[in-house]
Design a protein around this motif. Structure first.
Motif, PDB file in Angstrom:
ATOM      1  N   PHE A  81      -4.824  -2.897  -7.949  1.00 12.28           N
ATOM      2  CA  PHE A  81      -6.168  -2.443  -7.619  1.00 12.28           C
ATOM      3  C   PHE A  81      -6.982  -2.128  -8.878  1.00 12.28           C
ATOM      4  O   PHE A  81      -8.172  -2.410  -8.944  1.00 12.28           O
ATOM      5  N   ASP A  82      -6.332  -1.535  -9.873  1.00 16.24           N
ATOM      6  CA  ASP A  82      -7.034  -1.201 -11.114  1.00 16.24           C
ATOM      7  C   ASP A  82      -7.578  -2.457 -11.796  1.00 16.24           C
ATOM      8  O   ASP A  82      -8.728  -2.482 -12.253  1.00 16.24           O
ATOM      9  N   THR A  83      -6.746  -3.497 -11.845  1.00 17.09           N
ATOM     10  CA  THR A  83      -7.186  -4.745 -12.473  1.00 17.09           C
ATOM     11  C   THR A  83      -8.291  -5.405 -11.667  1.00 17.09           C
ATOM     12  O   THR A  83      -9.255  -5.936 -12.232  1.00 17.09           O
ATOM     13  N   VAL A  84      -8.153  -5.386 -10.346  1.00 16.74           N
ATOM     14  CA  VAL A  84      -9.197  -5.950  -9.492  1.00 16.74           C
ATOM     15  C   VAL A  84     -10.525  -5.248  -9.738  1.00 16.74           C
ATOM     16  O   VAL A  84     -11.581  -5.889  -9.859  1.00 16.74           O
ATOM     17  N   ALA A  85     -10.502  -3.921  -9.809  1.00 14.99           N
ATOM     18  CA  ALA A  85     -11.733  -3.163 -10.050  1.00 14.99           C
ATOM     19  C   ALA A  85     -12.326  -3.513 -11.411  1.00 14.99           C
ATOM     20  O   ALA A  85     -13.551  -3.690 -11.542  1.00 14.99           O
ATOM     21  N   LYS A  86     -11.486  -3.617 -12.420  1.00 14.03           N
ATOM     22  CA  LYS A  86     -11.950  -3.947 -13.771  1.00 14.03           C
ATOM     23  C   LYS A  86     -12.582  -5.337 -13.802  1.00 14.03           C
ATOM     24  O   LYS A  86     -13.690  -5.519 -14.325  1.00 14.03           O
ATOM     25  N   VAL A  87     -11.892  -6.320 -13.231  1.00 17.23           N
ATOM     26  CA  VAL A  87     -12.404  -7.688 -13.226  1.00 17.23           C
ATOM     27  C   VAL A  87     -13.680  -7.774 -12.388  1.00 17.23           C
ATOM     28  O   VAL A  87     -14.625  -8.487 -12.746  1.00 17.23           O
ATOM     29  N   ALA A  88     -13.717  -7.048 -11.276  1.00 22.77           N
ATOM     30  CA  ALA A  88     -14.912  -7.053 -10.417  1.00 22.77           C
ATOM     31  C   ALA A  88     -16.129  -6.545 -11.170  1.00 22.77           C
ATOM     32  O   ALA A  88     -17.240  -7.090 -11.034  1.00 22.77           O
ATOM     33  N   ALA A  89     -15.947  -5.503 -11.977  1.00 19.78           N
ATOM     34  CA  ALA A  89     -17.058  -4.972 -12.770  1.00 19.78           C
ATOM     35  C   ALA A  89     -17.462  -5.958 -13.861  1.00 19.78           C
ATOM     36  O   ALA A  89     -18.653  -6.187 -14.102  1.00 19.78           O
ATOM     37  N   GLU A  90     -16.475  -6.555 -14.514  1.00 20.20           N
ATOM     38  CA  GLU A  90     -16.754  -7.521 -15.580  1.00 20.20           C
ATOM     39  C   GLU A  90     -17.510  -8.737 -15.060  1.00 20.20           C
ATOM     40  O   GLU A  90     -18.370  -9.291 -15.759  1.00 20.20           O
ATOM     41  N   GLN A  91     -17.200  -9.156 -13.840  1.00 24.08           N
ATOM     42  CA  GLN A  91     -17.804 -10.369 -13.286  1.00 24.08           C
ATOM     43  C   GLN A  91     -19.018 -10.069 -12.407  1.00 24.08           C
ATOM     44  O   GLN A  91     -19.585 -10.985 -11.809  1.00 24.08           O
ATOM     45  N   GLY A  92     -19.432  -8.810 -12.325  1.00 19.46           N
ATOM     46  CA  GLY A  92     -20.664  -8.468 -11.635  1.00 19.46           C
ATOM     47  C   GLY A  92     -20.566  -8.315 -10.135  1.00 19.46           C
ATOM     48  O   GLY A  92     -21.596  -8.252  -9.457  1.00 19.46           O
ATOM     49  N   TYR A  93     -19.343  -8.228  -9.602  1.00 16.07           N
ATOM     50  CA  TYR A  93     -19.203  -8.007  -8.164  1.00 16.07           C
ATOM     51  C   TYR A  93     -19.618  -6.588  -7.793  1.00 16.07           C
ATOM     52  O   TYR A  93     -20.109  -6.339  -6.692  1.00 16.07           O
ATOM     53  N   ILE A  94     -19.356  -5.646  -8.692  1.00 15.85           N
ATOM     54  CA  ILE A  94     -19.702  -4.241  -8.483  1.00 15.85           C
ATOM     55  C   ILE A  94     -20.267  -3.683  -9.786  1.00 15.85           C
ATOM     56  O   ILE A  94     -20.113  -4.297 -10.855  1.00 15.85           O
ATOM     57  N   MET A 150      -1.133   3.089  -4.968  1.00 16.91           N
ATOM     58  CA  MET A 150      -1.266   4.448  -4.446  1.00 16.91           C
ATOM     59  C   MET A 150       0.002   5.251  -4.725  1.00 16.91           C
ATOM     60  O   MET A 150       1.115   4.728  -4.646  1.00 16.91           O
ATOM     61  N   LYS A 151      -0.174   6.525  -5.030  1.00 16.33           N
ATOM     62  CA  LYS A 151       0.953   7.381  -5.394  1.00 16.33           C
ATOM     63  C   LYS A 151       1.999   7.424  -4.286  1.00 16.33           C
ATOM     64  O   LYS A 151       3.205   7.395  -4.562  1.00 16.33           O
ATOM     65  N   SER A 190       0.865  -1.186   0.000  1.00 16.65           N
ATOM     66  CA  SER A 190       0.000   0.000   0.000  1.00 16.65           C
ATOM     67  C   SER A 190       0.901   1.235   0.000  1.00 16.65           C
ATOM     68  O   SER A 190       1.189   1.797  -1.053  1.00 16.65           O
ATOM     69  N   THR A 191       1.374   1.655   1.182  1.00 15.45           N
ATOM     70  CA  THR A 191       2.274   2.811   1.231  1.00 15.45           C
ATOM     71  C   THR A 191       3.740   2.413   1.094  1.00 15.45           C
ATOM     72  O   THR A 191       4.602   3.279   0.969  1.00 15.45           O
ATOM     73  N   GLY A 192       4.021   1.096   1.131  1.00 18.50           N
ATOM     74  CA  GLY A 192       5.382   0.619   0.919  1.00 18.50           C
ATOM     75  C   GLY A 192       6.263   0.577   2.146  1.00 18.50           C
ATOM     76  O   GLY A 192       7.411   0.130   2.073  1.00 18.50           O
ATOM     77  N   GLY A 193       5.736   1.013   3.294  1.00 21.48           N
ATOM     78  CA  GLY A 193       6.564   1.136   4.485  1.00 21.48           C
ATOM     79  C   GLY A 193       7.233  -0.149   4.936  1.00 21.48           C
ATOM     80  O   GLY A 193       8.453  -0.184   5.164  1.00 21.48           O
ATOM     81  N   SER A 194       6.472  -1.235   5.066  1.00 23.09           N
ATOM     82  CA  SER A 194       7.050  -2.489   5.560  1.00 23.09           C
ATOM     83  C   SER A 194       8.056  -3.065   4.577  1.00 23.09           C
ATOM     84  O   SER A 194       9.073  -3.636   4.975  1.00 23.09           O
ATOM     85  N   CYS A 195       7.786  -2.903   3.288  1.00 23.41           N
ATOM     86  CA  CYS A 195       8.713  -3.378   2.263  1.00 23.41           C
ATOM     87  C   CYS A 195      10.046  -2.644   2.350  1.00 23.41           C
ATOM     88  O   CYS A 195      11.112  -3.260   2.286  1.00 23.41           O
ATOM     89  N   ILE A 196       9.969  -1.330   2.468  1.00 20.05           N
ATOM     90  CA  ILE A 196      11.190  -0.524   2.527  1.00 20.05           C
ATOM     91  C   ILE A 196      11.998  -0.889   3.768  1.00 20.05           C
ATOM     92  O   ILE A 196      13.229  -1.027   3.704  1.00 20.05           O
ATOM     93  N   ASP A 197      11.333  -1.078   4.905  1.00 17.23           N
ATOM     94  CA  ASP A 197      12.030  -1.476   6.128  1.00 17.23           C
ATOM     95  C   ASP A 197      12.748  -2.810   5.928  1.00 17.23           C
ATOM     96  O   ASP A 197      13.899  -2.985   6.349  1.00 17.23           O
ATOM     97  N   THR A 198      12.065  -3.765   5.293  1.00 18.88           N
ATOM     98  CA  THR A 198      12.652  -5.080   5.060  1.00 18.88           C
ATOM     99  C   THR A 198      13.874  -4.984   4.156  1.00 18.88           C
ATOM    100  O   THR A 198      14.929  -5.578   4.429  1.00 18.88           O
ATOM    101  N   VAL A 199      13.747  -4.235   3.077  1.00 21.56           N
ATOM    102  CA  VAL A 199      14.866  -4.066   2.149  1.00 21.56           C
ATOM    103  C   VAL A 199      16.049  -3.400   2.840  1.00 21.56           C
ATOM    104  O   VAL A 199      17.209  -3.805   2.654  1.00 21.56           O
ATOM    105  N   ASN A 217      -6.629   9.316  -3.974  1.00 19.77           N
ATOM    106  CA  ASN A 217      -6.491  10.140  -2.773  1.00 19.77           C
ATOM    107  C   ASN A 217      -7.305   9.531  -1.634  1.00 19.77           C
ATOM    108  O   ASN A 217      -8.453   9.923  -1.400  1.00 19.77           O
ATOM    109  N   PRO A 218      -6.728   8.568  -0.908  1.00 18.56           N
ATOM    110  CA  PRO A 218      -7.471   7.877   0.155  1.00 18.56           C
ATOM    111  C   PRO A 218      -8.009   8.790   1.258  1.00 18.56           C
ATOM    112  O   PRO A 218      -8.997   8.449   1.899  1.00 18.56           O
TER     113      PRO A 218
END
Length: 216
Positions: A180-193, A160-161, A130-139, A207-208
């Motif tokens: 997230f973009d792909t999830v939203a697209k697939v969700a719309a295609e499959q009728g979840y949203i 997220m930016k 998401s914000t990358g914090g845990s990944c950056i700490d690990t690296v 902008n969360p």
């Protein structure tokens, strides 16, 4: 459709099917930070579905081979990335370890668990960025130990930016199976949203902290 797009669509569909990603724009979730969110993500659920787990781990292995062919060791982030790193390392015939969120206060005081030699080429396995914090700490911990971190592979990213900018500033190359973009697209295609919900989801991603998308 190229292979990256095929994997992104496959994993997005899998996550939606088992509700590892659950979209509820009409009744937002509240994050610990207080932010209202139309999405809830728990990729740990992929471990309880053998079919989805197979898709995820084989896709991680395929992506790592393609993007980071010189990898010598996989390192999982604690705790959600550990199981995925272990299974993927097994499929690839590679050693594996993980990085704790902090050093142990007993025993040898390790923060890195598993054998890691200075100069070894490492790929970090994460479940969600998401914000990358845990990944950056690990690296940073791995780099301080002398590892050459080739990059990070995650199951999903919100895109997220703030996360993109922070990973770039830390000079970390990263690849996600889906986003997230792909999830939203697939969700719309499959009728979840509904189709209108996609616009609301993208407004949240952009902008969360701006809750003007709620109720639209």
């Amino acid at each position: 459709m190229d292979n990256r797009e095929r994997i992104a669509n496959l994993i997005a569909g899998d996550l939606l099917k088992i509700k590892a990603v659950f979209l509820r724009p009409e009744e937002p979730f509240t994050w610990a930070s207080g932010i209202k969110s139309p999405v809830y993500c728990d990729n740990r659920l992929t471990l309880t579905s053998p079919e989805v787990r197979t898709d995820v781990e084989t896709s991680l292995a395929e992506t790592i081979r393609a993007e980071f062919p010189d990898v010598e060791v996989l390192m999982g982030t604690a705790t959600a990335g550990i199981a995925h790193a272990a299974i993927t390392a097994h499929l690839m015939g590679l050693p594996m370890g993980y990085v704790r969120s902090g050093a142990k206060d007993h025993g040898r005081g390790n923060q890195i668990e598993g054998r890691l030699e200075p100069g070894q080429k490492v790929v970090v396995v994460e479940d969600l960025i998401s914000t990358g914090g845990s990944c950056i700490d690990t690296v940073n911990v791995l780099r301080a130990a002398g590892a050459e971190v080739l990059g990070v592979v995650s199951i999903m990213t919100y895109g997220m930016k703030k996360g993109i900018d922070r990973m770039a500033e830390a000079d970390i190359r990263w690849v996600s199976l889906t986003n997230f973009d792909t999830v939203a697209k697939v969700a719309a295609e499959q009728g979840y949203i509904g189709a209108d919900d996609v616009t609301r989801l993208m407004a949240f991603r952009d902008n969360p902290s701006d809750e003007s998308w709620i109720g639209k």
